[in-house]
Design a protein around this motif. Structure first.
Motif, PDB file in Angstrom:
ATOM      1  N   ILE A   1     -10.435  14.605 -11.962  1.00  0.00           N
ATOM      2  CA  ILE A   1     -11.466  14.596 -13.005  1.00  0.00           C
ATOM      3  C   ILE A   1     -12.213  13.265 -13.004  1.00  0.00           C
ATOM      4  O   ILE A   1     -13.441  13.216 -13.158  1.00  0.00           O
ATOM      5  N   SER A   2     -11.436  12.143 -12.837  1.00  0.00           N
ATOM      6  CA  SER A   2     -12.064  10.818 -12.790  1.00  0.00           C
ATOM      7  C   SER A   2     -13.052  10.726 -11.625  1.00  0.00           C
ATOM      8  O   SER A   2     -14.176  10.243 -11.778  1.00  0.00           O
ATOM      9  N   GLU A   3     -12.601  11.189 -10.440  1.00  0.00           N
ATOM     10  CA  GLU A   3     -13.496  11.175  -9.276  1.00  0.00           C
ATOM     11  C   GLU A   3     -14.694  12.084  -9.499  1.00  0.00           C
ATOM     12  O   GLU A   3     -15.821  11.765  -9.109  1.00  0.00           O
ATOM     13  N   LYS A   4     -14.439  13.197 -10.156  1.00  0.00           N
ATOM     14  CA  LYS A   4     -15.522  14.146 -10.436  1.00  0.00           C
ATOM     15  C   LYS A   4     -16.566  13.517 -11.364  1.00  0.00           C
ATOM     16  O   LYS A   4     -17.769  13.698 -11.179  1.00  0.00           O
ATOM     17  N   ASP A   5     -16.074  12.723 -12.379  1.00  0.00           N
ATOM     18  CA  ASP A   5     -17.004  12.061 -13.302  1.00  0.00           C
ATOM     19  C   ASP A   5     -17.907  11.083 -12.566  1.00  0.00           C
ATOM     20  O   ASP A   5     -19.102  10.973 -12.877  1.00  0.00           O
ATOM     21  N   VAL A   6     -17.311  10.354 -11.583  1.00  0.00           N
ATOM     22  CA  VAL A   6     -18.122   9.424 -10.784  1.00  0.00           C
ATOM     23  C   VAL A   6     -19.187  10.182  -9.996  1.00  0.00           C
ATOM     24  O   VAL A   6     -20.354   9.794  -9.937  1.00  0.00           O
ATOM     25  N   VAL A   7     -18.759  11.300  -9.399  1.00  0.00           N
ATOM     26  CA  VAL A   7     -19.697  12.123  -8.626  1.00  0.00           C
ATOM     27  C   VAL A   7     -20.804  12.652  -9.525  1.00  0.00           C
ATOM     28  O   VAL A   7     -21.987  12.646  -9.156  1.00  0.00           O
ATOM     29  N   ILE A   8     -20.416  13.077 -10.731  1.00  0.00           N
ATOM     30  CA  ILE A   8     -21.413  13.607 -11.676  1.00  0.00           C
ATOM     31  C   ILE A   8     -22.405  12.518 -12.066  1.00  0.00           C
ATOM     32  O   ILE A   8     -23.610  12.749 -12.173  1.00  0.00           O
ATOM     33  N   SER A   9     -21.865  11.274 -12.290  1.00  0.00           N
ATOM     34  CA  SER A   9     -22.743  10.155 -12.635  1.00  0.00           C
ATOM     35  C   SER A   9     -23.751   9.888 -11.524  1.00  0.00           C
ATOM     36  O   SER A   9     -24.944   9.700 -11.769  1.00  0.00           O
ATOM     37  N   ASP A  10     -23.230   9.862 -10.267  1.00  0.00           N
ATOM     38  CA  ASP A  10     -24.130   9.663  -9.123  1.00  0.00           C
ATOM     39  C   ASP A  10     -25.137  10.804  -9.035  1.00  0.00           C
ATOM     40  O   ASP A  10     -26.324  10.591  -8.737  1.00  0.00           O
ATOM     41  N   LYS A  11     -24.659  11.997  -9.297  1.00  0.00           N
ATOM     42  CA  LYS A  11     -25.535  13.164  -9.232  1.00  0.00           C
ATOM     43  C   LYS A  11     -26.647  13.067 -10.271  1.00  0.00           C
ATOM     44  O   LYS A  11     -27.807  13.368  -9.987  1.00  0.00           O
ATOM     45  N   ASP A  12     -26.281  12.600 -11.499  1.00  0.00           N
ATOM     46  CA  ASP A  12     -27.284  12.449 -12.554  1.00  0.00           C
ATOM     47  C   ASP A  12     -28.345  11.429 -12.146  1.00  0.00           C
ATOM     48  O   ASP A  12     -29.539  11.619 -12.419  1.00  0.00           O
ATOM     49  N   SER A  13     -27.885  10.342 -11.497  1.00  0.00           N
ATOM     50  CA  SER A  13     -28.838   9.322 -11.029  1.00  0.00           C
ATOM     51  C   SER A  13     -29.788   9.906  -9.994  1.00  0.00           C
ATOM     52  O   SER A  13     -31.002   9.675 -10.037  1.00  0.00           O
ATOM     53  N   VAL A  14     -29.220  10.666  -9.057  1.00  0.00           N
ATOM     54  CA  VAL A  14     -30.043  11.297  -8.020  1.00  0.00           C
ATOM     55  C   VAL A  14     -31.033  12.283  -8.644  1.00  0.00           C
ATOM     56  O   VAL A  14     -32.209  12.327  -8.269  1.00  0.00           O
ATOM     57  N   ILE A  15     -30.549  13.026  -9.643  1.00  0.00           N
ATOM     58  CA  ILE A  15     -31.421  13.994 -10.314  1.00  0.00           C
ATOM     59  C   ILE A  15     -32.567  13.292 -11.019  1.00  0.00           C
ATOM     60  O   ILE A  15     -33.713  13.740 -10.994  1.00  0.00           O
ATOM     61  N   SER A  16     -32.248  12.116 -11.665  1.00  0.00           N
ATOM     62  CA  SER A  16     -33.279  11.346 -12.351  1.00  0.00           C
ATOM     63  C   SER A  16     -34.359  10.876 -11.373  1.00  0.00           C
ATOM     64  O   SER A  16     -35.555  10.979 -11.638  1.00  0.00           O
ATOM     65  N   GLU A  17     -33.873  10.338 -10.212  1.00  0.00           N
ATOM     66  CA  GLU A  17     -34.830   9.900  -9.191  1.00  0.00           C
ATOM     67  C   GLU A  17     -35.649  11.078  -8.666  1.00  0.00           C
ATOM     68  O   GLU A  17     -36.857  10.974  -8.433  1.00  0.00           O
ATOM     69  N   LYS A  18     -34.972  12.190  -8.493  1.00  0.00           N
ATOM     70  CA  LYS A  18     -35.653  13.388  -8.001  1.00  0.00           C
ATOM     71  C   LYS A  18     -36.731  13.844  -8.979  1.00  0.00           C
ATOM     72  O   LYS A  18     -37.830  14.233  -8.586  1.00  0.00           O
ATOM     73  N   ASP A  19     -36.395  13.780 -10.296  1.00  0.00           N
ATOM     74  CA  ASP A  19     -37.372  14.169 -11.314  1.00  0.00           C
ATOM     75  C   ASP A  19     -38.598  13.265 -11.269  1.00  0.00           C
ATOM     76  O   ASP A  19     -39.741  13.741 -11.431  1.00  0.00           O
ATOM     77  N   ALA A  20     -38.361  11.922 -11.050  1.00  0.00           N
ATOM     78  CA  ALA A  20     -39.489  10.990 -10.956  1.00  0.00           C
ATOM     79  C   ALA A  20     -40.367  11.318  -9.750  1.00  0.00           C
ATOM     80  O   ALA A  20     -41.601  11.304  -9.825  1.00  0.00           O
ATOM     81  N   ILE A  21     -39.686  11.626  -8.625  1.00  0.00           N
ATOM     82  CA  ILE A  21     -40.445  11.987  -7.411  1.00  0.00           C
ATOM     83  C   ILE A  21     -41.233  13.260  -7.633  1.00  0.00           C
ATOM     84  O   ILE A  21     -42.404  13.365  -7.249  1.00  0.00           O
ATOM     85  N   ILE A  22     -40.606  14.208  -8.303  1.00  0.00           N
ATOM     86  CA  ILE A  22     -41.290  15.482  -8.582  1.00  0.00           C
ATOM     87  C   ILE A  22     -42.501  15.249  -9.480  1.00  0.00           C
ATOM     88  O   ILE A  22     -43.562  15.841  -9.289  1.00  0.00           O
ATOM     89  N   SER A  23     -42.323  14.326 -10.487  1.00  0.00           N
ATOM     90  CA  SER A  23     -43.438  14.014 -11.389  1.00  0.00           C
ATOM     91  C   SER A  23     -44.606  13.416 -10.617  1.00  0.00           C
ATOM     92  O   SER A  23     -45.768  13.805 -10.806  1.00  0.00           O
ATOM     93  N   ASP A  24     -44.280  12.428  -9.719  1.00  0.00           N
ATOM     94  CA  ASP A  24     -45.335  11.824  -8.893  1.00  0.00           C
ATOM     95  C   ASP A  24     -45.969  12.877  -7.996  1.00  0.00           C
ATOM     96  O   ASP A  24     -47.198  12.897  -7.798  1.00  0.00           O
ATOM     97  N   LYS A  25     -45.127  13.716  -7.446  1.00  0.00           N
ATOM     98  CA  LYS A  25     -45.622  14.762  -6.558  1.00  0.00           C
ATOM     99  C   LYS A  25     -46.565  15.706  -7.293  1.00  0.00           C
ATOM    100  O   LYS A  25     -47.614  16.092  -6.773  1.00  0.00           O
ATOM    101  N   ASP A  26     -46.203  16.039  -8.543  1.00  0.00           N
ATOM    102  CA  ASP A  26     -47.066  16.912  -9.346  1.00  0.00           C
ATOM    103  C   ASP A  26     -48.421  16.270  -9.590  1.00  0.00           C
ATOM    104  O   ASP A  26     -49.461  16.946  -9.559  1.00  0.00           O
ATOM    105  N   SER A  27     -48.412  14.934  -9.837  1.00  0.00           N
ATOM    106  CA  SER A  27     -49.673  14.217 -10.052  1.00  0.00           C
ATOM    107  C   SER A  27     -50.547  14.245  -8.794  1.00  0.00           C
ATOM    108  O   SER A  27     -51.749  14.497  -8.859  1.00  0.00           O
ATOM    109  N   VAL A  28     -49.900  13.995  -7.635  1.00  0.00           N
ATOM    110  CA  VAL A  28     -50.640  14.023  -6.360  1.00  0.00           C
ATOM    111  C   VAL A  28     -51.185  15.431  -6.101  1.00  0.00           C
ATOM    112  O   VAL A  28     -52.338  15.597  -5.677  1.00  0.00           O
ATOM    113  N   ILE A  29     -50.349  16.420  -6.381  1.00  0.00           N
ATOM    114  CA  ILE A  29     -50.783  17.806  -6.152  1.00  0.00           C
ATOM    115  C   ILE A  29     -51.992  18.137  -7.019  1.00  0.00           C
ATOM    116  O   ILE A  29     -52.940  18.790  -6.575  1.00  0.00           O
ATOM    117  N   LEU A  30     -51.975  17.642  -8.293  1.00  0.00           N
ATOM    118  CA  LEU A  30     -53.094  17.900  -9.196  1.00  0.00           C
ATOM    119  C   LEU A  30     -54.384  17.282  -8.654  1.00  0.00           C
ATOM    120  O   LEU A  30     -55.452  17.914  -8.664  1.00  0.00           O
TER     121      LEU A  30
END
Length: 426
Positions: free
Chosen positions: A290-319
């Motif tokens: 569970i402890s290792e899983k929490d670390v993975v989830i934390s890393d995953k949340d960070s990656v998701i946050s970065e991905k959301d920022a990239i998607i936001s920029d991408k949406d702006s470029v697409i517009l």
């Protein structure tokens, strides 16, 4: 099978709580009985909703008397409610996790109707239900007959060796002993057998007519009670309730049973201790995971946050790109209109040029035709010239000249010079 009004009605009381799938199997075994008439008195002891229409379809021609208790009152009370609502001359019991063979009822009733015994019992096969991981299904393991023993009241005082589902009682006999003792949480069926058997010996029919199913320790009420420390207390209640009926022989038997029970408890305690150690180890490993899983989830949340920022920029470029594309589309549409007009004018001019060229070509064709006529006439003239005597003489002259005055020779050069001088003089 049609019901015979001259044959005794048998009521099978089924007590159930929150086990609808097992209940369906039990009722199916009742519907397959080769004896009629039978009724089922189904007592739902505060359990889940039951589809009565479906249960009736399983029972087919067997009548169903459904009794629903709003709250869980225990097996003894549920049993008494079953007896109270039964209409048969004979009463049998079947737990919702056990099953009858098709000849169960007919075997017992046939004997009781032709003998002086009021109570009879058959044998049951002990069936362990095991889950097969490979086949992904539950399989039956037949462990033989469960306690096939002749009736002995002293032995009955010491232990319950008769499977309760294997017995059929006269209805009046159960009324006379006032049914189950509702003060008992466990062994209520054993207590009933002791009270009935005191004045009415049972007859043992050595034939297996039922399946005593053992699913798992956690599904069996009495087995589960052993781990909760309830068995000893329940056993003591039965012991002290019927202590006046004990004989010295029965006491010795009870002592042996107590020693057996103590050994059983010690073995179970050892198993439980080992099981607890395994569970503790599993929990420890689980905490690490569970402890290792929490670390993975934390890393995953960070990656998701970065991905959301990239998607936001991408949406702006697409517009922006979509705005540019729309502008390009308008420009292309305008240019296509201009090109269309230009192409129409050029095509018109080209048509005019083609017509003019066709006129010129037509004139040229006439000229070519005249030229062909001239060439044809000149060719005819040349043919006449080639046939003339003068042309033949000239041809012979040239051949002699080439032979006497070959090209690049001195004689040819002197000849050419002399000829040139003569031409100049002329």
């Amino acid at each position: 099978m049609n019901e015979n009004p001259l044959v005794s009605l048998v009521s099978i009381i089924v007590r159930t709580k929150d086990r609808p799938k097992l209940l369906e199997r039990a009722l199916q075994s009742i519907s397959e009985q080769d004896y009629r008439p039978i009724e089922v008195v189904l007592v739902n002891d505060g359990g889940c909703y039951l589809d009565i229409e479906k249960l009736n379809s399983i029972l087919k021609g067997v009548s169903l008397n459904y009794v629903r208790l709003e709250k869980n009152r225990g097996r003894a009370h549920a049993g008494n409610m079953g007896i109270e609502n039964a209409k048969g001359e004979y009463i049998g019991f079947l737990d919702d996790d056990d099953e009858f063979y098709s000849n169960h009822t007919s075997t017992l009733i046939s004997f009781l109707e032709q003998s002086d015994y009021k109570v009879a019992y058959t044998d049951a096969r002990l069936i362990h239900k095991v889950y097969d991981d490979q086949e992904e299904k539950i399989v039956d393991i037949d462990n033989g007959i469960f306690h096939s023993e002749e009736f002995s009241y002293n032995k009955l005082l010491a232990e319950n060796y008769i499977p309760f589902m294997c017995i059929i009682f006269p209805y009046k006999l159960l009324q006379n002993v006032n049914g189950f003792d509702e003060e008992l949480d466990l062994y209520e069926d054993w207590d009933l057998l002791i009270r009935v058997g005191y004045d009415n010996p049972f007859y043992h029919i050595k034939k297996a007519t039922a399946k005593y199913n053992i699913w798992s320790e956690h599904l069996q009420i009495t087995e589960r009670a052993k781990y909760c420390g309830e068995t000893g207390s329940a056993y003591s209640k039965i012991f002290y309730k019927h202590i006046k009926k004990l004989t010295p022989e029965t006491v010795q038997s009870l002592l042996r049973e107590r020693d057996k029970l103590n050994r059983f408890i010690l073995e179970k305690e050892a198993i439980i201790s080992e099981k607890d150690a395994i569970i503790s180890e599993i929990i420890s490993e689980k905490d690490v995971i569970i402890s290792e899983k929490d670390v993975v989830i934390s890393d995953k949340d960070s990656v998701i946050s970065e991905k959301d920022a990239i998607i936001s920029d991408k949406d702006s470029v697409i517009l922006k790109k979509e705005v540019e594309i729309e502008r390009f589309r308008r420009e292309i549409s305008e240019k296509e209109a201009v090109i269309s007009e230009k192409e129409d004018a050029e095509i018109e001019n080209l048509h005019k040029e083609i017509l003019s060229k066709e006129v010129i070509i037509s004139g040229k064709n006439v000229e070519i035709e005249n030229l062909c006529k001239d060439i044809s006439e000149k060719a005819l003239m040349l043919s006449e010239i080639y046939k003339s005597l003068s042309w033949q003489l000239i041809t012979e002259y040239r051949k002699v000249k080439e032979r006497l005055l070959p090209q690049e020779s001195k004689r040819r050069m002197l000849y050419d010079r002399g000829l040139k001088k003569i031409n100049n003089m002329i």
